[in-house]
Structure formats: C-alpha cells, structure tokens
Design a protein around this motif. Sequence first.
Motif, mmCIF file in Angstrom:
data_model
loop_
_atom_site.group_PDB
_atom_site.id
_atom_site.type_symbol
_atom_site.label_atom_id
_atom_site.label_comp_id
_atom_site.label_asym_id
_atom_site.label_seq_id
_atom_site.Cartn_x
_atom_site.Cartn_y
_atom_site.Cartn_z
ATOM 1 N N GLY A 28 0.784 -1.228 0.000
ATOM 2 C CA GLY A 28 0.000 0.000 0.000
ATOM 3 C C GLY A 28 0.815 1.277 0.000
ATOM 4 N N ARG A 178 -5.652 0.075 -2.789
ATOM 5 C CA ARG A 178 -4.367 0.340 -2.139
ATOM 6 C C ARG A 178 -3.240 -0.603 -2.546
ATOM 7 N NH1 ARG A 178 -4.354 4.480 2.306
ATOM 8 N NH2 ARG A 178 -6.377 5.383 1.960
ATOM 9 N N THR A 180 0.582 -1.487 -3.740
ATOM 10 C CA THR A 180 1.904 -0.891 -3.595
ATOM 11 C C THR A 180 2.227 -0.237 -4.940
ATOM 12 O OG1 THR A 180 2.520 -2.675 -2.126
ATOM 13 C CG2 THR A 180 4.335 -1.462 -3.167
#
Length: 262
Positions: A28, A178, A180
């Motif tokens: 995230g 969310r 990464t």
Amino acid sequence: MLELEHLSKIYADGTRALSDINLFVRQGEIVSLIGGSGCGKTTLLRLIAGLDRASAGAIKLDGEALSGPHPSVGIVFQEPRLLPWLSVFDNIAFGLDHINATERKARVEHALEKIGLSEHAGRWPRDLSGGQQQRVAIARAFVTHPKVLLLDEPFSALDAFTRASLHEHLLGLWEETRPTVVLVTHDVQEAVTLADRAVVMQPKPGRIFDELPLTLSRPRDKTGLPFETSVRRILTALDHSLNTPQQQPQRERDRQAAALWW
Ligand SMILES: Nc1ncnc2c1ncn2[C@@H]1O[C@H](COP(=O)(O)OP(=O)(O)O)[C@@H](O)[C@H]1O
Ligand SMILES: [Mg+2]
C-alpha cells in the motif's frame, strides 16, 4: 511487502545499469524513484515486472521470489500502449478474461466512472486525447487489482493541467484497492504530490543515493510550507547526488546525506 535485495543488472554490452539495490516497500505504500536519465529507473521497473532478468540479487513479493511476469504486478509506461483495434471498454477489460462477465462489466464500468470516461466507453483509443488515453491505461492496470503497480514516467508527456487531473484520478483509484506503487518520475512536485517516500537514484552504476519520507497528510496542499520544504529536500538530495562521486567513502556519503536533514 515488495523486497529488492542486492539487485544488480549488467547488460550484455557491459553497462552496469544497477548496482546493489536494496529497497523494501510496504503493502500500500507509494514510493517514487527520482533521478536523471540513465540511473537505471526503467531497468529496475522492468526487473520487478519480470520483463528482464537481474544479474544478481532477489525480488520478493510477500516473501515469494518473483522470477518472471506475475499477475499481481502491473505496469504502466510513458505512452499509453492501448490496443488500437479494441474500444476503450475492451482495452480496460483486456486483462480480465479469467473473471466472469458480470463482474468484468461491473469492474470496467466502475473504473470508467472513476476516470471520468463513462461516456467514452465505446470509442476507439485514437479518438481520445493523450491525457484520456493515459487515464485508460491506468484504469486498465488497476482493474486487475494488482498488489504492485509500476509506473514509468506515466505523466511526463502531458501538460501541467492534464498531469494534475491525472494525479487525482490515480489517487482515486489507488484509494480503493491500495496497491503498492513504484512511480518513476523526473518531476519533484509530482513525487511530493503522490508518494509516501522519495528514493533518489544516481547513475553509473545506477544505485540508491538517498531516501526521504514524505509524511504530509492527504490530500496534499501544494501551496503549503510542508509541501515546499519536501520539494526543497528532494532537490537538495538530487543536487548532492550529482556532485557526489561514487568513489567517495561511504562514511562521507552518509555524512552528506544526513546533512540534508536541516
Ligand atoms: N538493453 C540495454 N542494453 C544495454 N544498455 C542498456 C539497455 N537498456 C538500458 N541500458 C543502459 O542502462 C542504463 C540505465 O538505463 P535506464 O534503465 O533506461 O535508465 P533511466 O530509466 O533511469 O533513464 C543506461 O546507461 C542505459 O543506456
Ligand atoms: Mg527510463
């Protein structure tokens, strides 16, 4: 968590594109890679995406080694790379073959709404502006719900107004699932607008020079002092990265990096 451990890349002609890259990115987290041309930013994204192989080191996603293209890792390039023979809708649906038709339609329609292109679903890519095409490319990457999204200067060909509106669309999509995000940019303001951390890179060989946390609250006020201070810190780090030769002892480099935290 995305982990890069002692990652190096030497191309067949001997170019040392990356040397001993160590980077850990929380699930995230949005990390921005900044550095001049030739620092190995694209090489690094290509290795994470599994489009090329590292010469040494490891890439792990949630502890599992990545050694080729992976469905949990998406990538967006500087140019939209849409399929010209498919409509906007079908371009976004392209990676969703494994999902049932009802869910696929719902995901694409939702993504179109989030990027403000619902009424353009049936158009051909060539009938959209550059900014609209890049919005479609970003939506296409998000609809598969990747754990990791790699963005290689996705806004650099766009004018400042279009870029600002794409930043909002990107954050709007990011907030829902969310993933990464590893975002390569030349634009320091863009890094401070979007990222939780800026990673400054240095060329020949490409390596990490410094990392700066960006802890400003969201949505970010571009006119405030914290924003301006973060921009200046990154610019200072970039400046030092250009003036710090690689032969310099690590201790001196650490001292100079620490001095950036005035
Ligand atoms: N396929 C390749 N073969 C040889 N050298 C390459 C190749 N791709 C990139 N390079 C070199 O590796 C270095 C890093 O390139 P790149 O990853 O594209 O940097 P950036 O994206 O930061 O501009 C540069 O010196 C570039 O010329
Ligand atoms: Mg590049």
